[in-house]
Design a protein around this motif. Structure first.
Motif: not given
Length: 256
Positions: A155-163, A189-202
């Motif tokens: 997503a768009e970065r806002f302040n110091n985080y970006r999901p 083996d081969t796996m399919v994966e999905v995930g989510l996270g967030c960038d925290f800018y230190l």
């Protein structure tokens, strides 16, 4: 009358809790809209950057039981196999991130996952004094080398985080050697994966917590393992299933 009083009391508390929750959301929203000084403002403009990762994983496997087995003696034997718990393990790796657009990135995150799967075999033809099937267990230890290739949408970065969210595929190599246990999984083996996270800018780096869900695309059960067992009595446990699909949940901290 007592029930009516309790209902009125609960209704009042419910209204108070909803009001408090709405006020909390409003305060957080207002505070989040306040602009702050950005750490590492140009880090996402680099065409490529690297980092390291540590984390934990939870391993599981789905088994398909074959049902009654015809033995050499002429009788049948029914054994059910199941992975009854999610076992925690340790993960470590590196990351290479290539910028495609302002919101898209291609990520390659090679890692090693150390863990195990706890298997339970229930013999329906052999009951204990309580009338329950006798159980035999195995700790199926696995060490995987994985090379996930993911597309990351931020997503768009806002302040110091970006999901962000991501999806991709993960080729895997199982380093566990052959042994005399009941069950053994294939090497590849081969796996399919999905995930989510967030960038925290230190001030000096990015800290990225990420949660991924991985599911196998193929049957990883090693059917030929039964022929390699020295103890013929163990083969009935090995032959009790004909399919195994691995699953894994990975919680990772990236330092970029």
């Amino acid at each position: 009358m007592g029930k009516k009083k309790r209902y009125i009391h609960w209704t009042m508390w419910k209204k108070r809790l909803i009001t408090i929750a709405l006020l909390t959301v409003a305060v957080v929203t207002v505070s989040a809209q306040q602009r702050k000084v950005q750490n590492k403002p140009y880090i996402d403009l680099r065409p490529m950057h690297f980092g390291i990762s540590i984390g934990m994983n939870l391993q599981d496997v789905e088994m398909r039981n074959v049902g009654p087995q015809l033995m050499e003696e002429g009788d049948s034997r029914t054994i059910l196999c199941d992975a009854d718990t999610w076992n925690p393990g340790f993960s470590v790796g590196v990351v290479a991130d290539m910028r495609l657009t302002n919101h898209l990135a291609l990520r390659v995150t090679p890692a090693m996952h150390f863990g195990s799967k706890h298997l339970v075999f229930r013999n329906l033809d052999d009951l204990n004094d309580a009338g329950r099937p006798r159980e035999t267990t195995q700790d199926l230890k696995n060490t995987y080398i994985t090379i996930p290739v993911d597309v990351k949408f931020s997503a768009e970065r806002f302040n110091n985080y970006r999901p962000y969210v991501l999806a991709g595929v993960t080729p895997m190599i199982n380093l566990s050697g052959k042994d005399q246990d009941y069950i053994h999984l294939k090497r590849y083996d081969t796996m399919v994966e999905v995930g989510l996270g967030c960038d925290f800018y230190l001030p000096f780096f990015k800290l990225i917590p990420e949660l991924k869900f991985c599911y196998s695309l193929s049957n990883t059960f090693d059917k030929d393992h039964a022929k390699e067992l020295n103890d013929a009595n163990r083969r009935v446990f090995t032959n009790s299933i004909d399919q195994a699909c691995s699953k894994m949940v990975v919680l990772t901290l990236y330092f970029e």
